[in-house]
Each structure stands twice: as structure tokens, then as C-alpha cells.
Scaffold this motif. Structure first.
Motif: not given
Ligand SMILES: C[S@@+](CC[C@H](N)C(=O)[O-])C[C@H]1O[C@@H](n2cnc3c(N)ncnc32)[C@H](O)[C@@H]1O
Length: 307
Positions: A103, A51, A27
């Protein structure tokens, strides 16, 4: 739903975007291209703040252009709950867009040491996004009683057989062979949960979801962040959140409905196309909701007549 995200975010003509769940950076890379090129002197420079709670994600060197090398991207290790602090660090008070893709990422699922995947039975049952925070899931189980474990599996996994599962977890602990690995918990779930009709849900899916939510305080963080997001998203700015199960989606839906500073832009949640689900089967349960921060109404203090 990357293209839907880009569409809704670009409508806000953003200069500052917070990607609260950086993950593999997909993203962030797309959102970076939505930013204007200019560095107009009296406006903040165009920036995506990525983040993530997972240090292995933020420290990777395949981030856009390499860490620190892209002036339009800043990465922060930490929960998206700390977005206002990340903004302040970048000398700004507000974001024009905030994106959440909740997630876990495919990289985390494939990691042999994290315990996220049922296909890696020898992995320690950890389930934390941030390996430095709180307790790994197997220790959480060791420190809690049968009722608390059953309640958590029921509340956060919506698992009907939560009591059976909790009983077996506690029996193993009494027999001095506590649940330690993914395989230990999968074996209990297989014994306690009858196979689903279409065999489409693994018997351990709901239990693992529940424990992951608990050890990462996922719903608490989501609720608190959305409750305060209208304070630091600029009027006209957007919030776009992709959730993967009904508990998350309910929190997003209610946060937008219950705060009249939001105008809901997606009356019904958007779902991925058949093509996207074919390419990425994990996206099948994704729901995207988008809202716009309304302009502030200046009315002075409540009950006070206008000057
Ligand atoms: C589904 S992945 C995101 C994929 C990303 N949008 C992409 O395009 O590659 C979700 C990510 O959110 C992170 N995550 C989960 N809870 C979080 C939080 N409270 N704050 C920051 N990151 C978080 C996880 O470590 C994971 O790397």
C-alpha cells in the motif's frame, strides 16, 4: 504490526534482510537492530536492503544515519520485484528474510501532488508510486473505454457501482471536460455511490483503490514476486507480508499455500492490536501472514533412481 515483524524475522537469525517497501523506513530501522554486530569474515556482512518505487522516499536524507552512512543499510530505488538484482548488487544470492508492508505511506497520502488523498481535491489524479513509470491515473482513464474502466473498478475495487462511475467518467470526456483532478473523480463517485450504512466508507474509496492498483500494477507485481521468492530466500528464511485489502491478502495466502517450499507460520492472519489501531487508524484493515522457506529436499531429477 512492527513488533510482530521483528519477532518473526529475528527467529531466522538473519544476516540479509530485504525490506521491499521501505516507505518511511520504520521497519528498516527496527530490522537493522535484529542483525548481528559482527562482520564474520567468511559470511556476508549483516545488511538490510531497503527498496521503494518512490524516488522521493529513497532520496530523503533522514534515512537511518543519512544515506550511505550506515554500513548495515543499503537503499535501492525500484520495485521489490527486483529484489534478486538488489541482492546481486550487494554480492549475495539469497535473503534470510523478506518483508512487505503493502500500500501507500502516510507521507504519500499527505503529498499534494500525488492525488492519493480525497481531502486534496485540486491535486492532479496521478496515483503512481513512481512518477516516471507508465501513465498517471487521469491519462489511464483518457486512454481506456467505458467497459475497461468499469471492469477495472469492479475487479480491483470490488465496487458494485462501477458501471455508473465508468459511464460518468466517459460522459465527462465526451463533453470535453475529462477527469483530471482528485475532486473531479470524487464528485462523480459521490453522485454514483449511495452512502454506506454506517457512513464509514468514503464513496470514492473503492474507485481510488482500483485505479491505484491498475496504474501501479500492484497485484501483478505481488503475484510474480511471491511466485519466485522461494528461489532467492534461503532455507529457514522468512517472508512476512502485511496486506490492506482482500485482493492482496488472497494473493499472499494462495502463494504460500500453492508452493510446497513454504511452511505457513501464521495459520490465520495476524491483526493489529486495539492499541495500534487507536494510534494508527489506517492499520485497522492490516493482515500479516508469515511463512518459512523449507529446507531443500535433495532427490535428484524426478523419476531418477538415487545413485
Ligand atoms: C505502507 S508504506 C511502507 C511503510 C514502511 N514499512 C515503514 O515502516 O515506514 C508502502 C511503501 O511501499 C512502496 N511500494 C509500493 N509498491 C512497491 C513496489 N512494487 N516496490 C517497492 N516499493 C513499493 C510505496 O511507495 C510506499 O512507500
Amino acid at each position: 504490526m512492527p513488533f510482530e515483524i521483528v519477532h518473526w524475522v529475528s527467529e531466522a537469525n538473519p544476516r540479509t534482510i530485504v525490506d521491499g517497501t521501505y516507505g518511511g523506513g520504520g521497519h528498516t530501522r527496527l530490522l537493522r537492530d535484529v542483525l548481528p554486530d559482527d562482520g564474520a569474515s567468511n559470511l556476508p556482512s549483516p545488511l538490510v536492503i531497503g527498496m521503494d518505487r518512490d524516488p522521493s522516499v529513497i532520496q530523503r536524507d533522514d534515512v537511518p544515519g543519512g544515506p550511505g552512512s550506515d554500513p548495515k543499510v543499503e537503499l535501492f530505488l525500484g520495485s521489490y520485484e527486483k529484489a534478486p538484482a538488489a541482492l546481486a548488487h550487494c554480492d549475495r544470492t539469497h535473503a534470510d528474510a523478506f518483508v512487505l508492508d503493502l500500500g501507500l505511506s502516510s507521507d504519500q497520502l499527505a503529498d499534494r501532488d500525488r492525488g492519493f488523498s480525497f481531502t486534496l481535491p485540486d491535486a492532479e489524479l496521478d496515483l503512481r508510486f513512481d512518477p516516471e513509470s507508465d501513465l498517471p491515473a487521469h491519462q489511464w482513464l483518457a486512454f481506456h473505454g467505458e467497459k475497461e474502466i468499469a471492469d477495472a473498478i469492479y475487479q480491483f475495487g470490488e465496487e458494485r457501482f462501477s458501471r455508473r462511475i465508468a459511464r460518468q467518467i466517459c460522459l465527462r470526456a465526451k463533453e470535453r471536460s475529462p477527469v483530471k483532478t482528485v475532486g473531479d473523480l470524487v464528485e462523480i463517485c459521490r453522485r454514483c455511490v449511495p452512502r454506506s450504512k454506517n457512513h464509514d466508507i468514503h464513496p470514492a474509496t473503492r474507485t481510488f483503490q482500483a485505479l491505484r492498483i491498475v496504474v501501479n500494477d500492484e497485484l501483478g507485481i505481488l503475484e510474480r514476486t511471491l511466485a519466485s521468492a522461494a528461489d532467492w530466500i534461503a532455507p529457514g528464511g522468512r517472508i512476512a507480508a502485511i496486506s490492506f485489502h482482500s485482493l492482496e491478502d488472497r494473493i499472499v495466502k494462495n502463494a504460500f499455500r500453492n508452493d510446497d517450499r513454504w511452511e505457513i507460520l501464521t495459520k490465520k492472519p495476524l491483526r493489529p492490536s486495539e492499541e495500534e489501531v487507536r494510534e494508527n487508524p489506517r492499520s485497522r484493515s492490516a493482515k500479516l501472514r508469515v511463512a518459512m522457506r523449507k529446507a531443500d529436499v535433495s532427490g535428484g531429477l524426478p523419476g531418477r533412481p538415487p545413485l
